[in-house]
Scaffold this motif. Structure first.
Motif, PDB file in Angstrom:
ATOM      1  N   LEU A 269      -2.195  10.520  10.653  1.00 48.42           N
ATOM      2  CA  LEU A 269      -2.270   9.076  10.737  1.00 48.42           C
ATOM      3  C   LEU A 269      -3.652   8.701  11.253  1.00 48.42           C
ATOM      4  O   LEU A 269      -4.099   9.222  12.251  1.00 48.42           O
ATOM      5  N   GLY A 270      -4.303   7.813  10.561  1.00 47.54           N
ATOM      6  CA  GLY A 270      -5.620   7.432  11.030  1.00 47.54           C
ATOM      7  C   GLY A 270      -6.434   6.697  10.003  1.00 47.54           C
ATOM      8  O   GLY A 270      -5.932   5.873   9.247  1.00 47.54           O
ATOM      9  N   VAL A 271      -7.700   7.043   9.944  1.00 47.56           N
ATOM     10  CA  VAL A 271      -8.671   6.338   9.124  1.00 47.56           C
ATOM     11  C   VAL A 271      -8.324   6.384   7.640  1.00 47.56           C
ATOM     12  O   VAL A 271      -8.580   5.438   6.912  1.00 47.56           O
ATOM     13  N   ASN A 272      -7.706   7.440   7.191  1.00 45.67           N
ATOM     14  CA  ASN A 272      -7.388   7.584   5.774  1.00 45.67           C
ATOM     15  C   ASN A 272      -5.975   7.135   5.435  1.00 45.67           C
ATOM     16  O   ASN A 272      -5.375   7.624   4.484  1.00 45.67           O
ATOM     17  N   THR A 273      -5.448   6.216   6.239  1.00 44.14           N
ATOM     18  CA  THR A 273      -4.078   5.754   6.047  1.00 44.14           C
ATOM     19  C   THR A 273      -4.041   4.232   5.994  1.00 44.14           C
ATOM     20  O   THR A 273      -4.665   3.562   6.806  1.00 44.14           O
ATOM     21  N   VAL A 274      -3.308   3.707   5.033  1.00 45.12           N
ATOM     22  CA  VAL A 274      -3.088   2.263   4.956  1.00 45.12           C
ATOM     23  C   VAL A 274      -1.635   1.975   5.311  1.00 45.12           C
ATOM     24  O   VAL A 274      -0.752   2.801   5.075  1.00 45.12           O
ATOM     25  N   GLN A 275      -1.419   0.833   5.905  1.00 49.49           N
ATOM     26  CA  GLN A 275      -0.070   0.385   6.210  1.00 49.49           C
ATOM     27  C   GLN A 275       0.275  -0.729   5.235  1.00 49.49           C
ATOM     28  O   GLN A 275      -0.471  -1.704   5.123  1.00 49.49           O
ATOM     29  N   ILE A 276       1.388  -0.563   4.555  1.00 46.15           N
ATOM     30  CA  ILE A 276       1.791  -1.548   3.555  1.00 46.15           C
ATOM     31  C   ILE A 276       3.098  -2.193   4.005  1.00 46.15           C
ATOM     32  O   ILE A 276       4.146  -1.553   3.991  1.00 46.15           O
ATOM     33  N   PRO A 277       3.046  -3.464   4.424  1.00 50.32           N
ATOM     34  CA  PRO A 277       4.283  -4.136   4.822  1.00 50.32           C
ATOM     35  C   PRO A 277       5.091  -4.553   3.595  1.00 50.32           C
ATOM     36  O   PRO A 277       4.529  -5.009   2.595  1.00 50.32           O
ATOM     37  N   ILE A 278       6.393  -4.352   3.680  1.00 48.34           N
ATOM     38  CA  ILE A 278       7.278  -4.773   2.599  1.00 48.34           C
ATOM     39  C   ILE A 278       8.618  -5.171   3.207  1.00 48.34           C
ATOM     40  O   ILE A 278       9.146  -4.471   4.070  1.00 48.34           O
ATOM     41  N   PRO A 279       9.156  -6.310   2.782  1.00 44.95           N
ATOM     42  CA  PRO A 279      10.485  -6.689   3.272  1.00 44.95           C
ATOM     43  C   PRO A 279      11.503  -5.617   2.886  1.00 44.95           C
ATOM     44  O   PRO A 279      11.585  -5.221   1.723  1.00 44.95           O
ATOM     45  N   CYS A 280      12.243  -5.126   3.872  1.00 44.72           N
ATOM     46  CA  CYS A 280      13.136  -3.997   3.590  1.00 44.72           C
ATOM     47  C   CYS A 280      14.248  -4.363   2.618  1.00 44.72           C
ATOM     48  O   CYS A 280      14.802  -3.487   1.969  1.00 44.72           O
ATOM     49  N   ASP A 281      14.539  -5.640   2.461  1.00 42.30           N
ATOM     50  CA  ASP A 281      15.577  -6.025   1.507  1.00 42.30           C
ATOM     51  C   ASP A 281      15.058  -6.093   0.073  1.00 42.30           C
ATOM     52  O   ASP A 281      15.825  -6.280  -0.855  1.00 42.30           O
ATOM     53  N   LEU A 282      13.756  -5.893  -0.117  1.00 39.25           N
ATOM     54  CA  LEU A 282      13.191  -5.935  -1.471  1.00 39.25           C
ATOM     55  C   LEU A 282      12.819  -4.556  -2.007  1.00 39.25           C
ATOM     56  O   LEU A 282      12.377  -4.436  -3.141  1.00 39.25           O
ATOM     57  N   ILE A 283      12.996  -3.524  -1.212  1.00 41.34           N
ATOM     58  CA  ILE A 283      12.564  -2.187  -1.620  1.00 41.34           C
ATOM     59  C   ILE A 283      13.336  -1.672  -2.821  1.00 41.34           C
ATOM     60  O   ILE A 283      12.830  -0.898  -3.605  1.00 41.34           O
ATOM     61  N   SER A 284      14.569  -2.119  -3.004  1.00 43.17           N
ATOM     62  CA  SER A 284      15.370  -1.579  -4.102  1.00 43.17           C
ATOM     63  C   SER A 284      15.369  -2.475  -5.338  1.00 43.17           C
ATOM     64  O   SER A 284      16.025  -2.188  -6.321  1.00 43.17           O
ATOM     65  N   GLU A 285      14.623  -3.554  -5.269  1.00 45.56           N
ATOM     66  CA  GLU A 285      14.584  -4.455  -6.409  1.00 45.56           C
ATOM     67  C   GLU A 285      13.424  -4.099  -7.327  1.00 45.56           C
ATOM     68  O   GLU A 285      12.448  -3.496  -6.906  1.00 45.56           O
ATOM     69  N   ASN A 286      13.524  -4.476  -8.570  1.00 45.74           N
ATOM     70  CA  ASN A 286      12.434  -4.245  -9.512  1.00 45.74           C
ATOM     71  C   ASN A 286      11.642  -5.518  -9.770  1.00 45.74           C
ATOM     72  O   ASN A 286      11.078  -5.686 -10.822  1.00 45.74           O
ATOM     73  N   GLY A 287      11.587  -6.387  -8.768  1.00 47.42           N
ATOM     74  CA  GLY A 287      10.867  -7.645  -8.907  1.00 47.42           C
ATOM     75  C   GLY A 287       9.377  -7.486  -8.669  1.00 47.42           C
ATOM     76  O   GLY A 287       8.832  -6.384  -8.608  1.00 47.42           O
ATOM     77  N   GLU A 288       8.693  -8.601  -8.506  1.00 43.25           N
ATOM     78  CA  GLU A 288       7.243  -8.614  -8.335  1.00 43.25           C
ATOM     79  C   GLU A 288       6.796  -7.882  -7.074  1.00 43.25           C
ATOM     80  O   GLU A 288       5.771  -7.204  -7.079  1.00 43.25           O
ATOM     81  N   THR A 289       7.558  -8.011  -5.982  1.00 49.37           N
ATOM     82  CA  THR A 289       7.185  -7.334  -4.743  1.00 49.37           C
ATOM     83  C   THR A 289       7.184  -5.827  -4.935  1.00 49.37           C
ATOM     84  O   THR A 289       6.265  -5.121  -4.512  1.00 49.37           O
ATOM     85  N   PHE A 290       8.199  -5.321  -5.610  1.00 50.70           N
ATOM     86  CA  PHE A 290       8.304  -3.879  -5.851  1.00 50.70           C
ATOM     87  C   PHE A 290       7.185  -3.403  -6.777  1.00 50.70           C
ATOM     88  O   PHE A 290       6.581  -2.357  -6.538  1.00 50.70           O
ATOM     89  N   LYS A 291       6.874  -4.191  -7.805  1.00 49.83           N
ATOM     90  CA  LYS A 291       5.782  -3.836  -8.717  1.00 49.83           C
ATOM     91  C   LYS A 291       4.446  -3.817  -7.980  1.00 49.83           C
ATOM     92  O   LYS A 291       3.608  -2.939  -8.202  1.00 49.83           O
TER      93      LYS A 291
END
Length: 109
Positions: free
Chosen positions: A1-23
């Motif tokens: 974990l460090g300089v070569n890592t990005v954090q990507i926030p995502i609503p946990c209720d959208l992780i299983s959807e195939n909508g725009e957020t997931f794309k």
């Protein structure tokens, strides 16, 4: 974990959807991978006023997110939306070695 890592926030209720957020998540992970970066999925709790959302549903969504993360090579961990023990258990039922970040504050330590 460090300089070569990005954090990507995502609503946990959208992780299983195939909508725009997931794309968009897939696009961001692809760009991170192409740049040689690892990623941490930062699961964001649904809005409190989201009707019908329960801790059990969030638990199931976290389990789905963990399953997703196991299948994506540049995801190195998941940050839970809160320190509820069953949320950590949800990840551990999928992968007992995945890096998990649990949000806490000084008072909870």
């Amino acid at each position: 974990l460090g300089v070569n890592t990005v954090q990507i926030p995502i609503p946990c209720d959208l992780i299983s959807e195939n909508g725009e957020t997931f794309k968009m998540l897939w696009r961001l992970l692809g760009k991170a991978n192409n740049a040689g970066l690892s990623a941490i999925l930062v699961l964001v709790a649904p809005e409190e006023d989201k009707e019908g959302m329960t801790d059990e549903m969030i638990h199931d969504n976290i389990k789905t997110a963990a399953g997703f993360a196991v299948d994506v090579s540049n995801i190195i961990g998941i940050q839970l939306p809160s320190p509820i023990p069953s949320f950590l258990s949800a990840v551990r039922t999928v992968d007992d070695e995945m890096n998990v970040l649990v949000p806490t504050n000084k008072g909870q330590l």
